[in-house]
Design a protein around this motif. Structure first.
Motif, PDB file in Angstrom:
ATOM      1  N   THR A 201       5.921   5.474   7.671  1.00 35.02           N
ATOM      2  CA  THR A 201       5.489   6.902   7.972  1.00 35.02           C
ATOM      3  C   THR A 201       6.557   7.846   7.762  1.00 35.02           C
ATOM      4  O   THR A 201       5.963   9.202   7.879  1.00 35.02           O
ATOM      5  CB  THR A 201       4.560   7.134   9.212  1.00 35.02           C
TER       6      THR A 201
ATOM      7  N   LEU B 280      -1.442   9.206   5.235  1.00 30.96           N
ATOM      8  CA  LEU B 280      -0.997   8.979   6.432  1.00 30.96           C
ATOM      9  C   LEU B 280      -2.591   9.106   7.151  1.00 30.96           C
ATOM     10  O   LEU B 280      -2.844   8.567   8.183  1.00 30.96           O
ATOM     11  CB  LEU B 280      -0.188   9.810   6.811  1.00 30.96           C
TER      12      LEU B 280
ATOM     13  N   GLY C 190      -0.127   4.743   0.510  1.00 28.70           N
ATOM     14  CA  GLY C 190      -1.251   5.291   0.839  1.00 28.70           C
ATOM     15  C   GLY C 190      -1.109   6.793   1.545  1.00 28.70           C
ATOM     16  O   GLY C 190      -0.034   7.373   1.803  1.00 28.70           O
TER      17      GLY C 190
ATOM     18  N   HIS D 201       0.148  10.990  -0.758  1.00 31.85           N
ATOM     19  CA  HIS D 201       0.737   9.839  -0.856  1.00 31.85           C
ATOM     20  C   HIS D 201       2.177   9.892  -1.180  1.00 31.85           C
ATOM     21  O   HIS D 201       3.002  10.618  -1.596  1.00 31.85           O
ATOM     22  CB  HIS D 201       0.007   8.837  -1.970  1.00 31.85           C
TER      23      HIS D 201
ATOM     24  N   LEU E 202       2.931   5.118   3.968  1.00 37.16           N
ATOM     25  CA  LEU E 202       2.032   6.170   3.954  1.00 37.16           C
ATOM     26  C   LEU E 202       2.609   7.748   4.207  1.00 37.16           C
ATOM     27  O   LEU E 202       3.554   7.953   4.843  1.00 37.16           O
ATOM     28  CB  LEU E 202       1.005   6.245   5.414  1.00 37.16           C
TER      29      LEU E 202
ATOM     30  N   THR F 267       0.893  -1.353  -0.107  1.00 37.77           N
ATOM     31  CA  THR F 267      -0.097   0.215   0.073  1.00 37.77           C
ATOM     32  C   THR F 267       0.882   1.424  -0.031  1.00 37.77           C
ATOM     33  O   THR F 267       1.656   1.375   0.992  1.00 37.77           O
ATOM     34  CB  THR F 267      -1.000   0.017   1.338  1.00 37.77           C
TER      35      THR F 267
ATOM     36  N   THR G  51       3.677  -1.356   4.119  1.00 36.09           N
ATOM     37  CA  THR G  51       2.701   0.004   3.853  1.00 36.09           C
ATOM     38  C   THR G  51       3.429   1.042   4.120  1.00 36.09           C
ATOM     39  O   THR G  51       4.382   1.224   5.084  1.00 36.09           O
ATOM     40  CB  THR G  51       1.671  -0.189   5.130  1.00 36.09           C
TER      41      THR G  51
END
Length: 264
Positions: free
Chosen positions: A240, A193, A191, A205, A221, A189, A219
């Motif tokens: 992140t 946050l 994506g 993104h 983010l 992903t 993932t």
């Protein structure tokens, strides 16, 4: 409630005057013809370009609800870019056959790899998206999503030689930027946050720099998150924050061995 009352109530709540599912069906037909025109050796290019233009005109009539929008010019802008799109897609196919030891031939990639199909429809839809014709591209990539399990928003920016392996469960958001020679695996992903309507015009993104590999179910983010070039993101990683170039990021599982009670 009698039948007449049921009909009346349905009509009262059926209040979207531009909602015609014919547009969705015609977009899927257009997408199929476009894919065959570019790749199938037995599909005549000259004849099909004329048919595609006719089909696209029908899509314009269904999707352009404001008469002052310059929708009629979109096809002319789009068709001249088809050779360039095809060139990029051939590079994607070559990247797949060169990277995946399970691939037996380049023909197998074009016909049987869901990742390639999702990339192909994304690249075609992205060109229409750039021209300010958003609904048809969204329907095109959603059609590919339904076929492959790969959800690539047509607004994403993806560079050359892109490889998605196994494909299922991949999500790439609207403002994601993916540069050249990137490989990703199933379940990845890219994506946002967090989600809020006020962020519609902002970059939500991540950016993936050149030569990055992202393994299954990772993932990543956030619009400010940048994965530096030549990095490897391990499976199940949750990221992140930005990662410097030439990094390796991995998830460390905790292993607990279960013992049976009263066993010495």
């Amino acid at each position: 409630m009698d039948k007449a009352s049921i009909i009346k109530n349905i009509k009262e709540h059926k209040n979207q005057p531009n909602l015609r599912f014919e547009l969705k069906e015609r977009t899927e037909s257009f997408t199929n013809r476009l894919f065959y025109t570019l790749f199938d050796i037995d599909t005549p290019v000259d004849e099909n370009l004329d048919l595609l233009e006719q089909e696209f005109d029908a899509l314009v009539n269904l999707a352009c609800w404001q008469v002052d929008k310059p929708c009629q010019r979109v096809w002319a802008n789009f068709v001249v870019r088809l050779p360039e799109i095809l060139e990029k897609l051939n590079l994607d196919a070559e990247a797949i056959v060169n990277c995946d030891p399970a691939s037996l031939s380049i023909e197998e990639v074009y016909m049987a790899y869901p990742g390639f199909y999702a990339i192909a429809i994304y690249r075609l839809a992205h060109e229409l998206y750039k021209d300010g014709f958003p609904l048809v591209p969204r329907l095109m990539t959603e059609y590919a999503h339904r076929q492959t399990g790969v959800d690539i928003n047509p607004g994403a920016q993806i560079g050359k030689s892109f490889f998605i392996d196994h494909a299922t469960g991949v999500v790439i958001g609207e403002t994601a930027v993916i540069k050249n020679n990137v490989k990703i695996y199933q379940g990845v992903t890219l994506g946002a946050l967090y989600v809020a309507k006020k962020l519609q015009k902002t970059k939500r993104h991540p950016t993936i720099e050149n030569n990055v590999t992202i393994y299954a179910n990772a993932t990543i983010l956030g619009g400010d998150t940048v994965i530096g070039e030549n990095s490897i993101i391990g499976g199940n990683a949750w990221i992140t924050e930005s990662v410097p170039a030439n990094s390796t990021v991995y998830h460390s599982p905790i292993i607990k061995i279960k013992t049976l009670p009263h066993v010495s």
